[in-house]
Design a protein around this motif. Structure first.
Motif, short mmCIF file in Angstrom:
data_model
loop_
_atom_site.label_atom_id
_atom_site.label_comp_id
_atom_site.label_asym_id
_atom_site.label_seq_id
_atom_site.Cartn_x
_atom_site.Cartn_y
_atom_site.Cartn_z
N TYR A 76 0.82 -1.21 0.00
CA TYR A 76 0.00 0.00 0.00
C TYR A 76 0.86 1.27 0.00
O TYR A 76 0.33 2.37 0.00
N PHE A 77 2.17 1.07 0.00
CA PHE A 77 3.10 2.20 0.00
C PHE A 77 4.06 2.05 -1.18
O PHE A 77 4.17 0.99 -1.79
N ASN A 78 4.74 3.15 -1.49
CA ASN A 78 5.67 3.13 -2.60
C ASN A 78 6.84 4.04 -2.30
O ASN A 78 6.64 5.19 -1.89
N HIS A 79 8.04 3.58 -2.47
CA HIS A 79 9.26 4.37 -2.37
C HIS A 79 9.75 4.52 -0.93
O HIS A 79 10.94 4.45 -0.67
N ASP A 80 8.83 4.77 0.01
CA ASP A 80 9.22 4.97 1.40
C ASP A 80 8.04 4.64 2.31
O ASP A 80 7.07 4.06 1.86
N HIS A 81 8.14 5.01 3.58
CA HIS A 81 7.07 4.65 4.52
C HIS A 81 5.93 5.67 4.56
O HIS A 81 4.98 5.51 5.30
N THR A 82 6.04 6.72 3.76
CA THR A 82 5.02 7.77 3.79
C THR A 82 4.15 7.80 2.53
O THR A 82 2.93 7.90 2.62
N HIS A 83 4.77 7.70 1.36
CA HIS A 83 4.04 7.84 0.10
C HIS A 83 3.32 6.54 -0.25
O HIS A 83 3.90 5.46 -0.17
N THR A 84 2.08 6.68 -0.68
CA THR A 84 1.27 5.51 -0.98
C THR A 84 1.36 5.10 -2.45
O THR A 84 1.61 5.92 -3.33
N SER A 85 1.12 3.83 -2.67
CA SER A 85 0.94 3.30 -4.02
C SER A 85 -0.48 3.63 -4.47
O SER A 85 -1.28 4.20 -3.70
N LEU A 86 -0.82 3.27 -5.70
CA LEU A 86 -2.19 3.48 -6.18
C LEU A 86 -3.18 2.76 -5.27
O LEU A 86 -4.23 3.32 -4.92
N LYS A 87 -2.84 1.55 -4.86
CA LYS A 87 -3.72 0.79 -3.97
C LYS A 87 -3.87 1.49 -2.62
O LYS A 87 -4.97 1.56 -2.06
N GLY A 88 -2.77 2.03 -2.10
CA GLY A 88 -2.82 2.76 -0.84
C GLY A 88 -3.62 4.04 -0.94
O GLY A 88 -4.36 4.41 -0.01
N ALA A 89 -3.49 4.74 -2.06
CA ALA A 89 -4.24 5.97 -2.26
C ALA A 89 -5.74 5.68 -2.28
O ALA A 89 -6.54 6.41 -1.69
N ARG A 90 -6.10 4.59 -2.95
CA ARG A 90 -7.53 4.22 -3.01
C ARG A 90 -8.05 3.81 -1.64
O ARG A 90 -9.20 4.10 -1.29
N MET A 91 -7.22 3.14 -0.85
CA MET A 91 -7.63 2.79 0.50
C MET A 91 -7.89 4.04 1.32
O MET A 91 -8.89 4.14 2.05
#
Length: 224
Positions: free
Chosen positions: A188-203
């Motif tokens: 649900y994250f991308n690149h680091d512990h703060t920025h979200t992936s597309l799946k995380g953004a939708r969550m």
């Protein structure tokens, strides 16, 4: 992040996907977020003024800050505010420019945004910031004693709707970590512990919708 969320495998913010949850034949959704900005720098750069001047009665404004609001005040990135939600202010000399600037509390900037929205006859909805992928003994890091607390206090003081997004999404991720493992949470994250992936953004967008449904804010009537 406006115009940045294009690569499906890249970093995404909830502002780029939340339109998927609304009836866009009845309401239009605009995303004016900008990466790396704190409440203070969003105001100082004139980004808030553009929103303020465009607001119309009956508009809804989702306001969320906190991820970039700690750290250096007058050195380095020089984007932090004074901690808290009170009326404190202090003059700092900016190392980069040598000029002086009045810096207020984090909550002061949120209250200004809220009051500006209300002045225009629009509806402010304030969100605590999204949770980070940081766990300690199975417990996800919360912001309930810092930015989450100050965001709630600012919303209550200025009369805005408040959605505790940090708690709603944090609870989902914690349950996920417990039942499915931290590797699943990581998707649900991308690149680091703060920025979200597309799946995380939708969550996170769904969490905002969940929070809206628990309020009496009229915006919830436009959800699909």
């Amino acid at each position: 992040v406006k115009n940045a969320d294009k690569d499906e495998k890249g970093m995404w913010g909830w502002g780029s996907v939340i339109h998927e949850l609304f009836d866009t034949e009845r309401i239009s959704v605009e995303n004016h977020a900008k990466a790396g900005r704190s409440a203070r720098t969003y105001l100082d750069e004139g980004r808030w003024d553009k929103i303020y001047h465009a607001l119309q009665p009956g508009d809804f404004v989702l306001i969320q800050f906190g991820h970039n609001d700690a750290g250096d005040i007058n050195t380095g990135k020089a984007r932090a505010e004074l901690p808290g939600s009170g009326n404190e202010s202090k003059v700092f000399k900016m190392k980069k420019t040598g000029s002086y600037q009045v810096v207020y509390s984090f909550g002061w900037y949120l209250r200004k945004f809220i009051m500006d929205v209300k002045e225009k006859g629009a509806v402010p909805i304030v969100l605590s910031h999204t949770p980070r992928n940081k766990f300690d003994n199975g417990e996800i890091e919360r912001n309930t004693s810092s930015f989450g607390k100050w965001t709630r206090e600012a919303a209550e003081a200025a009369g805005a709707y408040f959605i505790d997004l940090n708690k709603i999404s944090g609870d989902k991720l914690q349950d996920m970590g417990y039942n499915q493992g931290l590797r699943v949470v990581g998707t649900y994250f991308n690149h680091d512990h703060t920025h979200t992936s597309l799946k995380g953004a939708r969550m996170n967008a769904r969490s905002i919708a969940d929070g809206l449904k628990a309020t009496d804010c009229p915006l919830k009537d436009f959800l699909k």
